[in-house]
Write an enzyme that holds these catalytic residues in place. Structure first.
Site, mmCIF file in Angstrom:
data_model
loop_
_atom_site.group_PDB
_atom_site.id
_atom_site.type_symbol
_atom_site.label_atom_id
_atom_site.label_comp_id
_atom_site.label_asym_id
_atom_site.label_seq_id
_atom_site.Cartn_x
_atom_site.Cartn_y
_atom_site.Cartn_z
ATOM 1 N N HIS A 146 -2.384 2.294 -6.045
ATOM 2 C CA HIS A 146 -3.168 1.246 -5.757
ATOM 3 C C HIS A 146 -3.320 0.118 -6.660
ATOM 4 C CE1 HIS A 146 -4.594 -0.334 -1.752
ATOM 5 N NE2 HIS A 146 -5.469 -0.747 -2.522
ATOM 6 N N HIS B 112 -4.352 -8.724 3.902
ATOM 7 C CA HIS B 112 -5.977 -8.981 4.069
ATOM 8 C C HIS B 112 -6.033 -9.633 5.239
ATOM 9 C CE1 HIS B 112 -6.632 -7.975 -0.360
ATOM 10 N NE2 HIS B 112 -6.267 -6.821 0.510
ATOM 11 N N TYR C 1 -9.540 -10.687 -6.759
ATOM 12 C CA TYR C 1 -8.504 -10.762 -7.623
ATOM 13 C C TYR C 1 -8.758 -11.946 -8.530
ATOM 14 C CZ TYR C 1 -6.426 -6.933 -5.226
ATOM 15 O OH TYR C 1 -6.227 -5.852 -4.470
ATOM 16 N N ARG D 100 0.872 -1.022 -0.019
ATOM 17 C CA ARG D 100 -0.069 -0.102 0.015
ATOM 18 C C ARG D 100 0.871 1.142 0.073
ATOM 19 N NH1 ARG D 100 -2.146 -3.350 4.166
ATOM 20 N NH2 ARG D 100 -4.502 -4.200 3.731
ATOM 21 N N ARG E 59 -0.450 -2.519 -6.567
ATOM 22 C CA ARG E 59 -0.951 -3.420 -5.832
ATOM 23 C C ARG E 59 -1.952 -4.380 -6.476
ATOM 24 N NH1 ARG E 59 -1.358 -4.505 -0.245
ATOM 25 N NH2 ARG E 59 -3.328 -4.990 0.635
ATOM 26 N N LYS F 14 -2.589 -0.541 8.827
ATOM 27 C CA LYS F 14 -3.562 -0.136 9.668
ATOM 28 C C LYS F 14 -3.698 -0.966 11.022
ATOM 29 C CE LYS F 14 -6.627 1.089 5.574
ATOM 30 N NZ LYS F 14 -7.971 1.105 4.981
#
Length: 318
Positions: free
Chosen positions: A264, A290, A299, A166, A267, A190
């Protein structure tokens, strides 16, 4: 929205006012403005959406919060759908009403929240933008090797595409997080969660060249720059920020005549190309950081779309 009765009024008048849809929604907006860190755009959207709901309810002869029930809310969602609004618009308007009714219940203005479990049309999740493998590789080769900015930008692009970072993770890298000798790095995402990632071969070479030949120059030419532990440095000697990463990516895309893409997208391309190459879905989940496998599964749909596009372009009976 109508204003609270002038002059303050009696407590009873204020209570009756708060029990109406219009009065309570005005109080909700005032509280949201004072207590929540909402943007002016969000507040304006809330105001518009609640005004629309109040006017629609009034046409249905419903003025009091106590008279708002699940049946009325379902009718309102149907009304929005019949106006042929986009699903995203319907979801936003319903979300505003839900936030308002939940707040009213929490504050004791209404006895219950009738919006609990209210169903709205599901949003079509757009497939992420993915670069072709050749385009992603060509993009990483665009930054020049004869200056500190070019060396930095090459390392930035290689890590975004080669490791699936990210942009915030890339900008947050510190020198202690990177081990060139082992070809690994530790990134923080995060919630302050960390994960160990491999660095691709080209990424390792680009990062080594940048750290050896460019980072020190950027720090030397900075005006009164304090000691900086950041891996990626801007021209002023500070930590490279997400906006600067987007700008440098746009610069190289424009120079090569390629379509606009966000950091992004690199990514997304990393994940899709990994799956196209036979990588296990759970391994890709770990690499991307994730929490849920369902997030990574988008994906697999991208890969299916790519396979269909190749089929339709290539097979004579397609």
């Amino acid at each position: 929205m109508n204003q609270t009765p002038a002059g303050g009024g009696s407590a009873e008048i204020g209570k009756r006012y708060a029990s109406t849809i219009v009065g309570a929604s005005h109080l909700f907006l005032r509280a949201a403005r004072a207590e929540r860190d909402l943007s002016p755009h969000t507040l304006a959207a809330y105001s518009s959406d609640l005004k629309q709901f109040g006017e629609w309810a009034a046409r249905s002869r419903v003025f009091q919060l106590a008279d708002v029930d699940r049946k009325l809310l379902r009718r309102y969602v149907s009304f929005l759908s019949e106006r042929h609004l986009a699903r995203r618009s319907i979801a936003r308007k319903a979300s505003a009403v839900r936030a308002f009714l939940k707040w009213a219940a929490v504050k004791g203005i209404s006895a219950m929240d009738p919006s609990v479990g209210l169903k709205v049309p599901k949003l079509d999740r757009p497939l992420p933008r993915v670069l072709k493998e050749a385009d992603a590789a060509a993009l990483c080769e665009l930054p020049p090797r004869d200056g500190p900015i070019g060396l930095r930008d090459r390392a930035v692009l290689e890590l975004l595409y080669g490791s699936g970072l990210r942009v915030a993770e890339l900008c947050g890298l510190d020198m202690e997080n990177v081990d060139i000798s082992s070809g690994t790095m530790r990134v923080t995402r995060k919630g302050r969660k960390q994960r160990q990632l491999p660095i691709s071969g080209p990424g390792r070479r680009a990062l080594d060249a940048y750290l050896r030949d460019a980072r020190g120059q950027l720090l030397e030419h900075a005006k009164q720059a304090p000691p900086n532990s950041a891996v990626f440095i801007n021209a002023r000697g500070g930590r490279l920020g997400p906006r600067s990463v987007r700008s440098l990516l746009d610069k190289y895309l424009r120079a090569d005549g390629m379509r606009h893409a966000s950091p992004h997208a690199l990514r997304h391309s990393f994940a899709t190309h990994m799956l196209d190459g036979g990588a296990d879905l759970r391994a890709v989940q770990e690499l991307l950081g994730h929490d849920s496998l369902a997030t990574t599964q988008i994906y697999t749909h991208v890969s299916s779309e790519r396979l269909r596009a190749v089929y339709e372009q290539s097979h004579p009976r397609a």
